[in-house]
Write a protein that holds these residues in place. Structure first.
Motif, short mmCIF file in Angstrom:
data_model
loop_
_atom_site.label_atom_id
_atom_site.label_comp_id
_atom_site.label_asym_id
_atom_site.label_seq_id
_atom_site.Cartn_x
_atom_site.Cartn_y
_atom_site.Cartn_z
N TRP A 204 0.84 -1.19 0.00
CA TRP A 204 0.00 0.00 0.00
C TRP A 204 0.88 1.24 0.00
O TRP A 204 1.94 1.27 0.64
N PRO A 205 0.48 2.28 -0.74
CA PRO A 205 1.29 3.50 -0.80
C PRO A 205 1.16 4.28 0.50
O PRO A 205 0.04 4.53 0.96
N PHE A 206 2.30 4.68 1.05
CA PHE A 206 2.20 5.44 2.30
C PHE A 206 1.63 6.83 2.05
O PHE A 206 0.81 7.32 2.80
N ASP A 207 2.06 7.50 0.97
CA ASP A 207 1.56 8.84 0.67
C ASP A 207 1.52 9.03 -0.83
O ASP A 207 2.26 8.37 -1.58
N ILE A 208 0.64 9.95 -1.28
CA ILE A 208 0.52 10.25 -2.70
C ILE A 208 0.58 11.77 -2.90
O ILE A 208 0.31 12.53 -1.98
N ALA A 209 0.93 12.17 -4.11
CA ALA A 209 0.95 13.60 -4.47
C ALA A 209 0.80 13.71 -5.98
O ALA A 209 1.03 12.74 -6.71
N VAL A 210 0.41 14.90 -6.44
CA VAL A 210 0.30 15.17 -7.87
C VAL A 210 1.38 16.17 -8.24
O VAL A 210 1.52 17.21 -7.59
N THR A 211 2.16 15.85 -9.28
CA THR A 211 3.26 16.73 -9.68
C THR A 211 2.74 17.95 -10.42
O THR A 211 1.56 18.05 -10.78
N LYS A 212 3.63 18.87 -10.69
CA LYS A 212 3.30 20.09 -11.41
C LYS A 212 2.77 19.79 -12.80
O LYS A 212 1.96 20.54 -13.36
N THR A 213 3.21 18.67 -13.38
CA THR A 213 2.77 18.28 -14.73
C THR A 213 1.54 17.39 -14.70
O THR A 213 1.10 16.92 -15.74
N GLY A 214 0.97 17.13 -13.51
CA GLY A 214 -0.27 16.37 -13.41
C GLY A 214 -0.09 14.87 -13.27
O GLY A 214 -1.08 14.12 -13.37
N ASP A 215 1.13 14.41 -13.02
CA ASP A 215 1.37 12.98 -12.83
C ASP A 215 1.23 12.61 -11.35
O ASP A 215 1.54 13.42 -10.47
N LEU A 216 0.79 11.39 -11.09
CA LEU A 216 0.66 10.89 -9.72
C LEU A 216 1.99 10.29 -9.27
O LEU A 216 2.62 9.51 -10.00
N VAL A 217 2.44 10.66 -8.06
CA VAL A 217 3.62 10.03 -7.46
C VAL A 217 3.21 9.45 -6.12
O VAL A 217 2.29 9.93 -5.47
N TYR A 218 3.91 8.36 -5.73
CA TYR A 218 3.60 7.74 -4.43
C TYR A 218 4.86 7.15 -3.82
O TYR A 218 5.83 6.85 -4.52
N THR A 219 4.85 7.02 -2.51
CA THR A 219 5.97 6.42 -1.79
C THR A 219 5.62 4.99 -1.41
O THR A 219 4.52 4.71 -0.94
N ASP A 220 6.58 4.10 -1.61
CA ASP A 220 6.43 2.69 -1.23
C ASP A 220 7.43 2.42 -0.11
O ASP A 220 8.62 2.22 -0.35
N TYR A 221 6.93 2.47 1.12
CA TYR A 221 7.80 2.38 2.30
C TYR A 221 8.57 1.06 2.32
O TYR A 221 9.79 1.03 2.53
N ASP A 222 7.85 -0.06 2.13
CA ASP A 222 8.50 -1.37 2.24
C ASP A 222 9.47 -1.62 1.09
O ASP A 222 10.47 -2.33 1.26
N ASP A 223 9.19 -1.06 -0.08
CA ASP A 223 10.05 -1.26 -1.25
C ASP A 223 11.17 -0.23 -1.34
O ASP A 223 12.00 -0.30 -2.25
N ARG A 224 11.18 0.77 -0.43
CA ARG A 224 12.18 1.84 -0.39
C ARG A 224 12.19 2.68 -1.67
O ARG A 224 13.23 3.20 -2.07
#
Length: 547
Positions: free
Chosen positions: A336-356
């Motif tokens: 599960w993604p710990f956190d999500i955000a939308v970049t300036k160009t409209g792309d989704l980014v997310y952090t994967d804590y367990d996968d580093r």
């Protein structure tokens, strides 16, 4: 003083202009004497003249004229059309089936509304503009002083340079005088030696002349000449030629050496005055239902769409107005993604804590942006410049830091204050991050139970530890964090079921409740609408909290 009874200033009739006023027409707003009342009544028979005693003038309501029927007065109000109407309007097809009330029924309501706005203008808005005017005047006075100080500093610096140049000129002239005197002494010694030789030669000549003129042969044969000694001429001493080589004055370099004028730029937040206006009561505009068991995060893609994530591997895009699911993406690792955000160009980014890893979603394809060693990513946000800010923990959770990435390249690390002490707490606590309009970096630190704010360079600005009394009198537990167009910082207070708002300098402003339950993730859209992810209720609430 009543003008109708004043001996000094008697009010005269508007018609005859001679007699004293006793009556008033509320319809035409004219003053009349008793004799002129009849004349006025028949002057315009299309109107219903309301003639009253002058002392009770304006007691009759002056109904608005109809915009459709010019000779009619509007004594009724159409509730559907929200407008005054006359009897002819009521009888027309335009208002067929509509509900009407007398215009007097809404008179008090309208007066109250106008009165409230007038009070706000008089007691809040006008004093605020007075403060702004005073602030501008103070800034002008301060500007005069600062530029006066600037001029003094430039003049003083010039005087310092003049003193240094005078000292340099004096030093160079002294060195030149010393060199001149040294060479003069050398030449004088040489001249003295030459004159001594000339004296010796003259003595020789006189001695020879005396001998030649003598008849004493023994003297003639005893003469010894020293001519050969004098044939070896003295060494020619040429004094060194001393010249002054002035340094070339390059205008730009000279200006740079002397000093330049710089002007400080204003941060975005300094372009606005803070207001005293009473904020409106927050209201829930809409609610979006999700299917997460544990709803954690929300991020605005636009004013119409939001990304969400929770306690499973999915990330879902919802329509805000329709509440419908538009897209579903699953993490590459299945975590599960710990956190999500939308970049300036409209792309989704997310952090994967367990996968580093930090990952980006482009056209439904997931690409790994960053892979960490000995660290694990938690909160993430996209900055106004297009960088990513990631808050991360060491493997043993005994260190916490914020790292800025330009693309996949690390460009800044924020971990310690000026005294070398950690800015953020340790341990496996939740921490989220956002960037303010003034480029401050704001972190909600659940481990320390505070909001930590540093400037763009990573220098600590303040720590905020909550406000009392809290809505439920429970400890401050900050989770999701976001900011708005006026650089206010909003953080979810999980235990108190509310969102707390502070200004850019850490001053408490107010709470937002709106019946929230276990708020977690936060974001704002371009119109400063607030979106709150409720952990237990599987819902995202859209809340309007500004005018």
């Amino acid at each position: 003083m009543d003008p109708s009874t004043s001996a000094q200033d008697v009010l005269r009739c508007d018609l005859c202009e001679t007699a004293v006023v006793h009556m008033h027409c509320d319809t035409c707003l004219v003053n009349l004497c008793t004799a002129c009342v009849g004349k006025h009544m028949i002057s315009d028979e299309s109107k219903e003249h309301k003639v009253v005693k002058y002392q009770v003038k304006k007691s009759t309501p002056l109904y608005p004229g109809c915009t459709t029927h010019s000779k009619e007065r509007c004594e009724m109000y159409c509730k559907q059309c929200v407008m005054p109407v006359c009897n002819t309007c009521i009888a027309s097809d335009q208002h067929l089936g509509h509900k009407f009330i007398t215009i007097l029924q809404i008179l008090d309501e309208q007066k109250n509304k106008i009165s409230k706005e007038n009070i706000e203008l008089r007691e809040t808005i006008y004093p605020t503009y007075q403060d702004i005017a005073s602030d501008v005047q103070n800034r002008m006075s301060q500007l005069e002083k600062e530029y006066g100080d600037l001029s003094t500093a430039i003049t003083k610096h010039g005087e310092d340079w003049h003193r240094e140049i005078d000292k340099l000129v004096k030093k160079l002239k002294a060195e030149a005088d010393e060199m001149k005197n040294t060479q003069l002494r050398t030449l004088q010694t040489h001249l003295n030696e030459i004159k001594k030789t000339m004296s010796d030669i003259k003595d020789e000549i006189d001695a020879v002349n005396a001998t030649i003129n003598s008849n004493d042969l023994s003297k003639l044969f005893g003469v010894k000449f020293n001519v050969d000694r004098y044939k070896t001429l003295p060494e020619k001493i040429v004094p060194a030629s001393l010249k002054f080589m002035p340094g070339k004055i390059q205008e730009k370099e000279f200006h740079d050496m002397y000093g330049i004028l710089t002007i400080s730029s204003l941060t975005s937040d300094e372009h606005y005055y803070s207001t005293k206006f009473s904020p409106p009561e927050p209201e829930t505009v809409t609610t979006i239902d999700t299917e997460y068991e544990d709803l954690l995060n929300v991020a605005c893609l636009s004013d119409e769409e939001i990304w969400t994530s929770g306690g499973d591997s999915s990330m879902k895009l919802y329509s805000i107005n329709q509440g419908s699911l538009l897209k579903l993406i699953k993490t590459k690792s299945g975590n599960w993604p710990f956190d999500i955000a939308v970049t300036k160009t409209g792309d989704l980014v997310y952090t994967d804590y367990d996968d580093r890893t930090v990952n980006i979603v482009k056209k439904k394809k997931i690409k790994e942006l960053i892979r960490l060693q000995n660290w694990r990513p938690r909160g993430i946000c996209s900055t106004f410049s297009g960088d990513l800010l990631v808050i991360m923990y060491s493997d043993y959770a005994n260190q916490t830091k914020v790292v800025r990435y330009s693309g996949s390249t690390e460009s800044q690390t924020i971990q310690f204050d000026d005294k070398g002490k950690p800015l953020y707490s340790f341990g496996l606590y939740d921490r989220y991050i956002t960037e303010n309009r003034n480029l401050d970096i704001c972190v909600s630190d659940d481990g320390a139970k505070m909001v930590v704010v540093v400037n763009q360079a990573g220098k600590l600005r303040f720590r905020y530890t909550g406000h009392t009394p809290a809505p439920k009198n429970k400890p401050f537990r900050p989770l999701g964090i976001t900011t708005d167009s006026q650089s206010r910082i909003l953080t979810a207070d999980y235990y108190n079921d509310c969102v707390l708002i502070i200004d850019q300098d850490g001053q408490f402003l107010r709470y937002i409740d709106c019946g929230l339950s276990r708020p977690w993730g936060l974001c704002t859209d371009t119109n400063d609408n607030l979106f709150v992810a409720q952990f237990n209720h599987k819902q995202v609430k859209k809340i309007k909290y500004l005018k």
